[in-house]
Design an enzyme around this catalytic site. Structure first.
Site, PDB file in Angstrom:
ATOM      1  N   MET A  29       0.947  46.823 -13.855  1.00 20.98           N
ATOM      2  CA  MET A  29       0.609  47.589 -15.058  1.00 20.98           C
ATOM      3  C   MET A  29      -0.899  47.858 -15.113  1.00 20.98           C
ATOM      4  O   MET A  29      -1.449  48.200 -16.163  1.00 20.98           O
ATOM      5  CB  MET A  29       1.074  46.843 -16.305  1.00 20.98           C
ATOM      6  CG  MET A  29       2.602  46.676 -16.326  1.00 20.98           C
ATOM      7  SD  MET A  29       3.301  46.454 -17.948  1.00 20.98           S
ATOM      8  CE  MET A  29       2.533  44.912 -18.411  1.00 20.98           C
ATOM      9  N   HIS A  33      -6.620  42.605 -10.891  1.00 19.31           N
ATOM     10  CA  HIS A  33      -7.476  41.459 -10.567  1.00 19.31           C
ATOM     11  C   HIS A  33      -7.025  40.915  -9.213  1.00 19.31           C
ATOM     12  O   HIS A  33      -6.127  41.487  -8.572  1.00 19.31           O
ATOM     13  CB  HIS A  33      -7.381  40.389 -11.666  1.00 19.31           C
ATOM     14  CG  HIS A  33      -5.971  40.024 -12.032  1.00 19.31           C
ATOM     15  ND1 HIS A  33      -5.119  39.382 -11.166  1.00 19.31           N
ATOM     16  CD2 HIS A  33      -5.255  40.252 -13.167  1.00 19.31           C
ATOM     17  CE1 HIS A  33      -3.962  39.190 -11.748  1.00 19.31           C
ATOM     18  NE2 HIS A  33      -4.000  39.716 -12.958  1.00 19.31           N
ATOM     19  N   HIS A  36      -3.216  40.546  -8.354  1.00 18.93           N
ATOM     20  CA  HIS A  36      -2.537  41.766  -7.897  1.00 18.93           C
ATOM     21  C   HIS A  36      -2.917  42.075  -6.447  1.00 18.93           C
ATOM     22  O   HIS A  36      -2.065  42.445  -5.636  1.00 18.93           O
ATOM     23  CB  HIS A  36      -2.968  42.964  -8.739  1.00 18.93           C
ATOM     24  CG  HIS A  36      -2.624  42.878 -10.196  1.00 18.93           C
ATOM     25  ND1 HIS A  36      -3.571  42.730 -11.175  1.00 18.93           N
ATOM     26  CD2 HIS A  36      -1.437  42.922 -10.844  1.00 18.93           C
ATOM     27  CE1 HIS A  36      -2.995  42.703 -12.362  1.00 18.93           C
ATOM     28  NE2 HIS A  36      -1.700  42.808 -12.204  1.00 18.93           N
ATOM     29  N   SER A 187      -4.290  40.216 -16.598  1.00 12.80           N
ATOM     30  CA  SER A 187      -4.986  41.362 -17.198  1.00 12.80           C
ATOM     31  C   SER A 187      -5.353  41.037 -18.637  1.00 12.80           C
ATOM     32  O   SER A 187      -6.363  41.507 -19.154  1.00 12.80           O
ATOM     33  CB  SER A 187      -4.082  42.590 -17.158  1.00 12.80           C
ATOM     34  OG  SER A 187      -3.617  42.782 -15.848  1.00 12.80           O
TER      35      SER A 187
HETATM   36  P1  AMP Z   1       1.345  42.927 -14.206  1.00  9.45           P
HETATM   37  O1  AMP Z   1       0.356  43.989 -13.908  1.00  9.45           O
HETATM   38  O2  AMP Z   1       0.860  41.874 -15.131  1.00  9.45           O
HETATM   39  O3  AMP Z   1       2.698  43.491 -14.585  1.00  9.45           O
HETATM   40  O4  AMP Z   1       1.576  42.168 -12.834  1.00  9.45           O
HETATM   41  C1  AMP Z   1       1.980  42.855 -11.668  1.00  9.45           C
HETATM   42  C2  AMP Z   1       2.393  41.845 -10.635  1.00  9.45           C
HETATM   43  O5  AMP Z   1       1.286  40.984 -10.339  1.00  9.45           O
HETATM   44  C3  AMP Z   1       3.539  40.934 -11.124  1.00  9.45           C
HETATM   45  O6  AMP Z   1       4.437  40.715 -10.046  1.00  9.45           O
HETATM   46  C4  AMP Z   1       2.806  39.692 -11.521  1.00  9.45           C
HETATM   47  O7  AMP Z   1       3.615  38.531 -11.455  1.00  9.45           O
HETATM   48  C5  AMP Z   1       1.706  39.641 -10.467  1.00  9.45           C
HETATM   49  N1  AMP Z   1       0.600  38.800 -10.928  1.00  9.45           N
HETATM   50  C6  AMP Z   1      -0.012  38.854 -12.133  1.00  9.45           C
HETATM   51  N2  AMP Z   1      -0.947  37.881 -12.230  1.00  9.45           N
HETATM   52  C7  AMP Z   1      -0.920  37.202 -11.054  1.00  9.45           C
HETATM   53  C8  AMP Z   1      -1.634  36.087 -10.541  1.00  9.45           C
HETATM   54  N3  AMP Z   1      -2.577  35.463 -11.258  1.00  9.45           N
HETATM   55  N4  AMP Z   1      -1.341  35.660  -9.300  1.00  9.45           N
HETATM   56  C9  AMP Z   1      -0.384  36.285  -8.560  1.00  9.45           C
HETATM   57  N5  AMP Z   1       0.328  37.335  -8.987  1.00  9.45           N
HETATM   58  C10 AMP Z   1       0.073  37.800 -10.218  1.00  9.45           C
END
Ligand code: AMP
Length: 285
Positions: A29, A33, A36, A187
């Site tokens: 989304m 960081h 991702h 995020s």
């Molecule tokens: P999001 O943008 O929050 O929807 O996350 C996108 C992907 O990145 C999802 O599969 C999350 O589980 C993964 N993700 C988010 N934060 C972390 C993190 N600290 N370490 C590893 N993967 C992450």
């Protein structure tokens, strides 16, 4: 060079030309960081062509304020994806993924996964996750899908979606990347004041204490002190406890054998943070 594609039609046209490549997919989304980017790097190691998406999916937000305040840093995101060596960024508008609008859409039968923890505290959230993931997986048709253990229950839901929809993709769950303090990268951390960002390290610290103090018997004796330490620091707790690693049933008495995960969701300064810790070495993919 990162190729930015905004519509599913263009994306299909491009990917069909790459039909001999093994495709890896990292859905996000945005507000990217190192967590991702670790998924992107993992995909690059295991596949020939890495596609990432940035889409703040409206159907998975049960709290309109959370949706409105979700951080947006698209220029920096593009630079980060480029330097991580991502090949394609799929950057759709809502209409591209939901051409018929976002109301009255299909439902998925997720069983108990939807009634516990994130499912319970964020009603409808996992239906939204399934809606968008199904559309994204049909658009990208990846061989390998990379997701973070940070969203433990989400990984289980997507695994169930893949089974229910008979999709041919392998799910890889990648270990959580943390800040030096131990705080899981997220995020949403961007919305914390520097002082609270430091305080938020207590989430991981208390989960680790719980894991260290774990012994068979009543687990409330281990959970309650951890929760008591968090509350005076300003945390409001949705849940902070042990659950069965596979079924996600809460576990309050432990036989010493059952595989456990600690699941955590707390508010700090109106920002909702989630994290988890697997007790034994195990994988969910
Ligand atoms: P999001 O943008 O929050 O929807 O996350 C996108 C992907 O990145 C999802 O599969 C999350 O589980 C993964 N993700 C988010 N934060 C972390 C993190 N600290 N370490 C590893 N993967 C992450």
């Amino acid at each position: 060079m990162l190729l930015i594609i905004k519509t599913v039609t263009e994306l299909r046209k491009y990917l069909e030309r790459k039909c001999h490549s093994k495709i890896g997919f990292v859905p996000t989304m945005g507000a990217l960081h190192d967590g991702h980017l670790t998924l992107v790097r993992e995909s690059k190691l295991q596949t020939d062509l890495t596609v990432s998406s940035i889409f703040i999916n409206p159907t998975q937000f049960n709290d309109p304020k959370d949706f409105a305040k979700y951080p947006k840093t698209i220029e920096q995101d593009i630079e980060k994806l480029e330097s991580a060596g991502c090949d394609v960024l799929y950057l759709p508008e809502v209409e591209d993924l939901y051409p018929g609008g976002i109301l009255d859409l299909e439902t998925f039968h997720l069983g108990n996964l939807e009634n516990v923890y994130e499912g319970k505290f964020r009603p409808g959230h996992f239906q939204g996750v399934c809606l968008v993931m199904k559309r994204l997986l049909i658009a990208v048709q990846p061989h390998e899908l990379f997701m973070g253990q940070k969203d433990y229950q989400q990984c289980m839901v997507v695994k169930e979606l893949i089974r229910l929809e008979n999709l041919s993709v392998n799910l890889h769950t990648v270990a959580t990347i943390r800040e030096a303090s131990g705080l899981a990268m997220s995020s949403r951390n961007l919305r914390l004041t520097p002082e609270n960002r430091e305080k938020a390290a207590a989430i991981y610290r208390e989960m680790k204490n719980m894991a260290t103090n774990l012994k068979p018997g009543n687990l409330d004796q281990i959970t309650a002190p951890a929760q008591q330490k968090l509350k005076p620091l300003g945390f409001t707790i949705d849940y902070f406890e042990f659950a069965d690693e596979q079924t996600l049933e809460p576990v309050s008495a432990w036989n010493g054998k059952q595989k456990l995960v600690i699941l955590a969701a707390v508010f700090l300064q109106e920002v909702r943070l989630i994290d988890n810790l697997l007790i034994a070495d195990s994988a969910i993919d």
